[in-house]
Design a protein around this motif. Structure first.
Motif, PDB file in Angstrom:
ATOM      1  N   PHE A 113       0.821  -1.212   0.000  1.00  0.00           N
ATOM      2  CA  PHE A 113       0.000   0.000   0.000  1.00  0.00           C
ATOM      3  C   PHE A 113       0.859   1.269   0.000  1.00  0.00           C
ATOM      4  N   ILE A 114       0.812   1.993  -1.127  1.00  0.00           N
ATOM      5  CA  ILE A 114       1.542   3.268  -1.257  1.00  0.00           C
ATOM      6  C   ILE A 114       0.532   4.357  -1.629  1.00  0.00           C
ATOM      7  N   PRO A 115      -0.135   4.954  -0.637  1.00  0.00           N
ATOM      8  CA  PRO A 115      -1.152   5.957  -0.948  1.00  0.00           C
ATOM      9  C   PRO A 115      -0.542   7.316  -1.271  1.00  0.00           C
ATOM     10  N   SER A 116      -1.350   8.145  -1.939  1.00  0.00           N
ATOM     11  CA  SER A 116      -1.058   9.574  -2.031  1.00  0.00           C
ATOM     12  C   SER A 116      -2.051  10.295  -1.128  1.00  0.00           C
ATOM     13  N   TRP A 117      -1.557  10.823  -0.051  1.00  0.00           N
ATOM     14  CA  TRP A 117      -2.406  11.520   0.912  1.00  0.00           C
ATOM     15  C   TRP A 117      -1.924  12.962   1.079  1.00  0.00           C
ATOM     16  N   PRO A 118      -2.099  13.799   0.036  1.00  0.00           N
ATOM     17  CA  PRO A 118      -1.680  15.199   0.174  1.00  0.00           C
ATOM     18  C   PRO A 118      -2.469  15.926   1.247  1.00  0.00           C
ATOM     19  N   ASP A 119      -3.651  15.363   1.611  1.00  0.00           N
ATOM     20  CA  ASP A 119      -4.436  15.934   2.703  1.00  0.00           C
ATOM     21  C   ASP A 119      -3.861  15.545   4.068  1.00  0.00           C
ATOM     22  N   CYS A 120      -2.721  14.884   4.039  1.00  0.00           N
ATOM     23  CA  CYS A 120      -2.025  14.497   5.269  1.00  0.00           C
ATOM     24  C   CYS A 120      -0.672  15.200   5.350  1.00  0.00           C
ATOM     25  N   GLY A 121       0.180  14.980   4.362  1.00  0.00           N
ATOM     26  CA  GLY A 121       1.487  15.621   4.334  1.00  0.00           C
ATOM     27  C   GLY A 121       2.557  14.805   5.015  1.00  0.00           C
ATOM     28  N   PRO A 122       3.845  15.127   4.754  1.00  0.00           N
ATOM     29  CA  PRO A 122       4.938  14.290   5.260  1.00  0.00           C
ATOM     30  C   PRO A 122       5.091  14.310   6.775  1.00  0.00           C
ATOM     31  N   ALA A 123       4.738  15.418   7.419  1.00  0.00           N
ATOM     32  CA  ALA A 123       4.895  15.453   8.875  1.00  0.00           C
ATOM     33  C   ALA A 123       3.902  14.525   9.555  1.00  0.00           C
ATOM     34  N   ALA A 124       2.653  14.538   9.077  1.00  0.00           N
ATOM     35  CA  ALA A 124       1.605  13.744   9.711  1.00  0.00           C
ATOM     36  C   ALA A 124       1.633  12.283   9.292  1.00  0.00           C
ATOM     37  N   ILE A 125       2.366  11.952   8.227  1.00  0.00           N
ATOM     38  CA  ILE A 125       2.355  10.563   7.752  1.00  0.00           C
ATOM     39  C   ILE A 125       2.974   9.617   8.776  1.00  0.00           C
ATOM     40  N   THR A 126       3.789  10.162   9.657  1.00  0.00           N
ATOM     41  CA  THR A 126       4.452   9.308  10.654  1.00  0.00           C
ATOM     42  C   THR A 126       3.448   8.607  11.574  1.00  0.00           C
ATOM     43  N   SER A 127       2.243   9.184  11.701  1.00  0.00           N
ATOM     44  CA  SER A 127       1.236   8.547  12.561  1.00  0.00           C
ATOM     45  C   SER A 127       0.530   7.397  11.858  1.00  0.00           C
ATOM     46  N   HIS A 128       0.873   7.164  10.587  1.00  0.00           N
ATOM     47  CA  HIS A 128       0.237   6.086   9.827  1.00  0.00           C
ATOM     48  C   HIS A 128       1.233   5.026   9.353  1.00  0.00           C
ATOM     49  N   LEU A 129       2.425   5.036   9.903  1.00  0.00           N
ATOM     50  CA  LEU A 129       3.449   4.097   9.439  1.00  0.00           C
ATOM     51  C   LEU A 129       3.113   2.643   9.759  1.00  0.00           C
ATOM     52  N   ASP A 130       2.162   2.437  10.670  1.00  0.00           N
ATOM     53  CA  ASP A 130       1.748   1.059  10.963  1.00  0.00           C
ATOM     54  C   ASP A 130       0.772   0.523   9.919  1.00  0.00           C
ATOM     55  N   ILE A 131       0.270   1.407   9.041  1.00  0.00           N
ATOM     56  CA  ILE A 131      -0.696   1.011   8.013  1.00  0.00           C
ATOM     57  C   ILE A 131      -0.080   1.004   6.623  1.00  0.00           C
ATOM     58  N   ILE A 132       0.663   2.053   6.293  1.00  0.00           N
ATOM     59  CA  ILE A 132       1.182   2.201   4.930  1.00  0.00           C
ATOM     60  C   ILE A 132       2.487   1.438   4.751  1.00  0.00           C
ATOM     61  N   ASP A 133       2.798   1.117   3.502  1.00  0.00           N
ATOM     62  CA  ASP A 133       4.072   0.472   3.169  1.00  0.00           C
ATOM     63  C   ASP A 133       5.022   1.444   2.479  1.00  0.00           C
ATOM     64  N   GLY A 134       4.530   2.614   2.136  1.00  0.00           N
ATOM     65  CA  GLY A 134       5.290   3.662   1.472  1.00  0.00           C
ATOM     66  C   GLY A 134       4.343   4.812   1.224  1.00  0.00           C
ATOM     67  N   ALA A 135       4.773   5.813   0.446  1.00  0.00           N
ATOM     68  CA  ALA A 135       3.891   6.939   0.169  1.00  0.00           C
ATOM     69  C   ALA A 135       4.236   7.562  -1.172  1.00  0.00           C
ATOM     70  N   PHE A 136       3.197   8.096  -1.813  1.00  0.00           N
ATOM     71  CA  PHE A 136       3.331   8.833  -3.066  1.00  0.00           C
ATOM     72  C   PHE A 136       2.922  10.275  -2.812  1.00  0.00           C
ATOM     73  N   SER A 137       3.809  11.202  -3.088  1.00  0.00           N
ATOM     74  CA  SER A 137       3.523  12.623  -2.903  1.00  0.00           C
ATOM     75  C   SER A 137       2.886  13.192  -4.154  1.00  0.00           C
ATOM     76  N   TRP A 138       1.928  14.108  -3.978  1.00  0.00           N
ATOM     77  CA  TRP A 138       1.313  14.818  -5.107  1.00  0.00           C
ATOM     78  C   TRP A 138       1.961  16.192  -5.297  1.00  0.00           C
ATOM     79  N   ASP A 139       3.002  16.474  -4.530  1.00  0.00           N
ATOM     80  CA  ASP A 139       3.636  17.797  -4.541  1.00  0.00           C
ATOM     81  C   ASP A 139       4.641  17.878  -5.690  1.00  0.00           C
ATOM     82  N   ALA A 140       4.105  18.004  -6.912  1.00  0.00           N
ATOM     83  CA  ALA A 140       4.943  17.945  -8.112  1.00  0.00           C
ATOM     84  C   ALA A 140       5.275  19.310  -8.703  1.00  0.00           C
TER      85      ALA A 140
END
Length: 399
Positions: A113-140
């Protein structure tokens, strides 16, 4: 898209060394089953190309858990399905408020699971590390009148604590779709070249190009299929092909794969540094007509409003591929040609301001007083369609 269009697009993507498509799907789309069958069937007919599902939680609301499980498990056994570390890779667009759903989804599908959660951001993603396997940023894209840097990418990589990062790459952004309350631009300009340089430097685990065919936001690099152009977008998409951006992709992608080196002797791709010109620019200077309500930056997410002509510069952008040192000449209308030097084998990039010049754009690669390649682009003109500046760009190349 017809099955034939799916097949031709996949062949084009393979030709420029793209490995696969991420298929953005929304829960209210009654034709999703049919579209996915066409896509997977075409990828399997062509071969050597993979697909992954990206569940869109921003279009029509959140996905029901059982439907997500259904789609992942339905397509996981298809030969075109992309697997990572032995698991089907799955992504999203937004949806962090439904993060907890993925505990059950992953248990039922064993997806990576590698979601793009721009409504979360890199700082808040740390609270979801038990769920996600990676992350995709939309900040292009950069915000405002500046070049894009890698600060956000580095923040994501640090926050992921060793999990794979999917880095976004996009060439442009302009949208004017009042029915969806969308009318802004972000700076594209030199982005296609410099962003790939950043990719080569950072070496992320994955790269996702935004996008192959999002015509409404003007960042498409694939062919324009008229049936896929949203209502109202045709006025800035039709007659503005972006196909030539793909000419540069084999060199950028192979440089990424090889840690910064493009080996023209690779038997896999048979790359050569044949003389080639790729160029892009807006055909209307920013002052030539009405901005048509377009703002620089997206006010809807609290960004500062800037004049669009400050964010998107009145310039001709040129990338060339050469095998040996060469002189590059760039001329707008009847003006004096700008002369720059390409120092050696590889991809080189420059930009030249309009400086009030209008007319046809001509570009030459010259070596030992001989023209090795040339290109002629459409005229820059102050005559705007319906009096409105078109903030999309025209992309072309030498023959």
């Amino acid at each position: 898209m017809t099955p034939e269009q799916w097949e031709s697009d996949i062949i084009e993507a393979r030709r420029c060394h793209i490995d696969g498509f991420a298929l953005n799907i929304a829960p209210q789309d009654s034709y999703t089953d049919h579209v996915l069958e066409n896509a997977y069937n075409a990828a399997e007919r062509v071969g050597g190309f993979t697909l992954l599902l990206s569940f869109d939680y921003g279009s029509g609301g959140p996905w029901p858990v059982d439907r997500v499980i259904h789609y992942i498990n339905t397509f996981r056994d298809r030969s075109a399905q992309y697997f990572y570390q032995g698991r089907p890779l799955v992504s999203t667009f937004v949806g962090v408020s439904n993060a907890a759903d993925w505990v059950d989804i992953k248990r039922a599908t064993n997806c990576f699971f590698i979601p793009s959660w721009p409504d979360c951001g890199p700082a808040a993603i740390t609270s979801h590390l038990d769920i996600i396997d990676g992350a995709f940023s939309w900040d292009a894209w950069p915000v405002g009148a500046e070049q894009k840097n890698t600060a956000s990418d580095e923040h994501w990589m640090q926050s992921l604590a060793g999990r794979p990062y999917m880095m976004p790459v996009s060439p442009w952004f302009y949208t004017n779709l009042p029915q969806w309350n969308k009318n802004w631009l972000w700076r594209g300009d030199d982005l296609w070249h410099y962003r790939w340089e950043q990719v080569v430097k950072l070496q992320p685990a994955f790269i996702q190009i935004i996008s192959w065919n999002d015509y409404g936001e003007s960042h498409y690099i694939g062919p324009v299929h008229e049936a896929g152009v949203p209502e109202g977008a045709g006025r800035y998409c039709f007659g503005h092909p972006h196909d030539a951006w793909r000419v540069l992709l084999p060199y950028y992608i192979d440089a990424y794969r090889n840690g910064g080196v493009v080996d023209s002797n690779q038997p896999r791709h048979h790359l050569s540094f044949a003389d080639k010109i790729v160029y892009w620019y807006r055909t209307n200077p920013s002052h030539a007509g009405s901005a048509n309500g377009t703002t620089g930056n997206n006010l809807g997410v609290g960004q500062e409003e800037l004049p669009p002509g400050v964010v998107s510069q009145d310039k001709v952008f040129v990338s060339v591929i050469v095998g040996t040192p060469s002189e590059i000449r760039i001329q707008i209308g009847g003006g004096t040609p700008h002369v720059v030097q390409a120092g050696g084998a590889g991809v080189h990039h420059w930009s030249v301001p309009f400086d009030g010049e209008t007319g046809t754009v001509k570009i030459w690669i010259v070596r030992e007083q001989q023209v090795m390649a040339s290109a002629t682009g459409p005229a820059i003109t102050e005559q705007c369609q319906d009096g409105n500046v078109n903030w999309n760009c025209y992309v072309g190349s030498s023959d």
